[in-house]
Design a protein around this motif. Structure first.
Motif, PDB file in Angstrom:
ATOM      1  N   THR A 112    -101.752  17.994  39.020  1.00  0.00           N
ATOM      2  CA  THR A 112    -100.556  18.826  38.932  1.00  0.00           C
ATOM      3  C   THR A 112    -100.065  19.156  40.342  1.00  0.00           C
ATOM      4  O   THR A 112    -100.831  19.082  41.309  1.00  0.00           O
ATOM      5  CB  THR A 112    -100.863  20.147  38.195  1.00  0.00           C
ATOM      6  OG1 THR A 112    -101.898  20.836  38.906  1.00  0.00           O
ATOM      7  CG2 THR A 112    -101.301  19.909  36.761  1.00  0.00           C
ATOM      8  N   PRO A 113     -98.795  19.557  40.484  1.00  0.00           N
ATOM      9  CA  PRO A 113     -98.311  19.984  41.796  1.00  0.00           C
ATOM     10  C   PRO A 113     -99.014  21.278  42.217  1.00  0.00           C
ATOM     11  O   PRO A 113     -99.230  22.178  41.406  1.00  0.00           O
ATOM     12  CB  PRO A 113     -96.823  20.240  41.576  1.00  0.00           C
ATOM     13  CG  PRO A 113     -96.481  19.579  40.294  1.00  0.00           C
ATOM     14  CD  PRO A 113     -97.730  19.527  39.494  1.00  0.00           C
ATOM     15  N   HIS A 114     -99.393  21.338  43.482  1.00  0.00           N
ATOM     16  CA  HIS A 114    -100.022  22.526  44.059  1.00  0.00           C
ATOM     17  C   HIS A 114     -99.250  22.941  45.297  1.00  0.00           C
ATOM     18  O   HIS A 114     -98.870  22.093  46.109  1.00  0.00           O
ATOM     19  CB  HIS A 114    -101.465  22.228  44.486  1.00  0.00           C
ATOM     20  CG  HIS A 114    -102.433  22.193  43.365  1.00  0.00           C
ATOM     21  ND1 HIS A 114    -102.452  21.195  42.413  1.00  0.00           N
ATOM     22  CD2 HIS A 114    -103.435  23.037  43.035  1.00  0.00           C
ATOM     23  CE1 HIS A 114    -103.429  21.438  41.555  1.00  0.00           C
ATOM     24  NE2 HIS A 114    -104.033  22.544  41.908  1.00  0.00           N
ATOM     25  N   GLU A 115     -99.012  24.234  45.451  1.00  0.00           N
ATOM     26  CA  GLU A 115     -98.445  24.759  46.687  1.00  0.00           C
ATOM     27  C   GLU A 115     -99.602  24.901  47.666  1.00  0.00           C
ATOM     28  O   GLU A 115    -100.646  25.465  47.328  1.00  0.00           O
ATOM     29  CB  GLU A 115     -97.787  26.114  46.447  1.00  0.00           C
ATOM     30  CG  GLU A 115     -97.105  26.644  47.681  1.00  0.00           C
ATOM     31  CD  GLU A 115     -96.354  27.916  47.411  1.00  0.00           C
ATOM     32  OE1 GLU A 115     -96.391  28.783  48.300  1.00  0.00           O
ATOM     33  OE2 GLU A 115     -95.748  28.059  46.332  1.00  0.00           O
ATOM     34  N   VAL A 116     -99.440  24.383  48.865  1.00  0.00           N
ATOM     35  CA  VAL A 116    -100.514  24.359  49.853  1.00  0.00           C
ATOM     36  C   VAL A 116    -100.078  25.114  51.104  1.00  0.00           C
ATOM     37  O   VAL A 116     -98.961  24.939  51.584  1.00  0.00           O
ATOM     38  CB  VAL A 116    -100.888  22.908  50.224  1.00  0.00           C
ATOM     39  CG1 VAL A 116    -101.987  22.875  51.274  1.00  0.00           C
ATOM     40  CG2 VAL A 116    -101.335  22.144  48.983  1.00  0.00           C
ATOM     41  N   SER A 117    -100.976  25.967  51.612  1.00  0.00           N
ATOM     42  CA  SER A 117    -100.712  26.686  52.851  1.00  0.00           C
ATOM     43  C   SER A 117    -102.011  26.816  53.642  1.00  0.00           C
ATOM     44  O   SER A 117    -103.087  26.543  53.131  1.00  0.00           O
ATOM     45  CB  SER A 117    -100.130  28.074  52.563  1.00  0.00           C
ATOM     46  OG  SER A 117    -101.048  28.856  51.836  1.00  0.00           O
TER      47      SER A 117
END
Length: 68
Positions: free
Chosen positions: A24-29
């Protein structure tokens, strides 16, 4: 004009999510976290962590970059 669900944004990456059991799409920081609890050593104990949040279920995970 909106983006399709299959194209991730700039800070999103498609990764496997253990909760969703799929890619799935993941927001990465990247976050800098202080690891030491001792006041006199705090300035020397900051480490970078990769933080990911699943766009589908919202589960957040963090991994120390030196352990990656």
């Amino acid at each position: 004009m909106s983006k399709s669900k299959s194209s991730p944004r700039r800070n999103e990456f498609v990764e496997e999510c253990p909760s969703c059991k799929s890619h799935t799409p993941h927001e990465v920081s990247i976050e800098i976290k202080t690891e030491s609890r001792k006041r006199e050593n705090r300035q020397f104990s900051r480490e970078p962590y990769r933080v990911t949040t699943c766009a589908r279920c919202g589960e957040t995970r963090s991994q120390r970059m030196n352990d990656a």
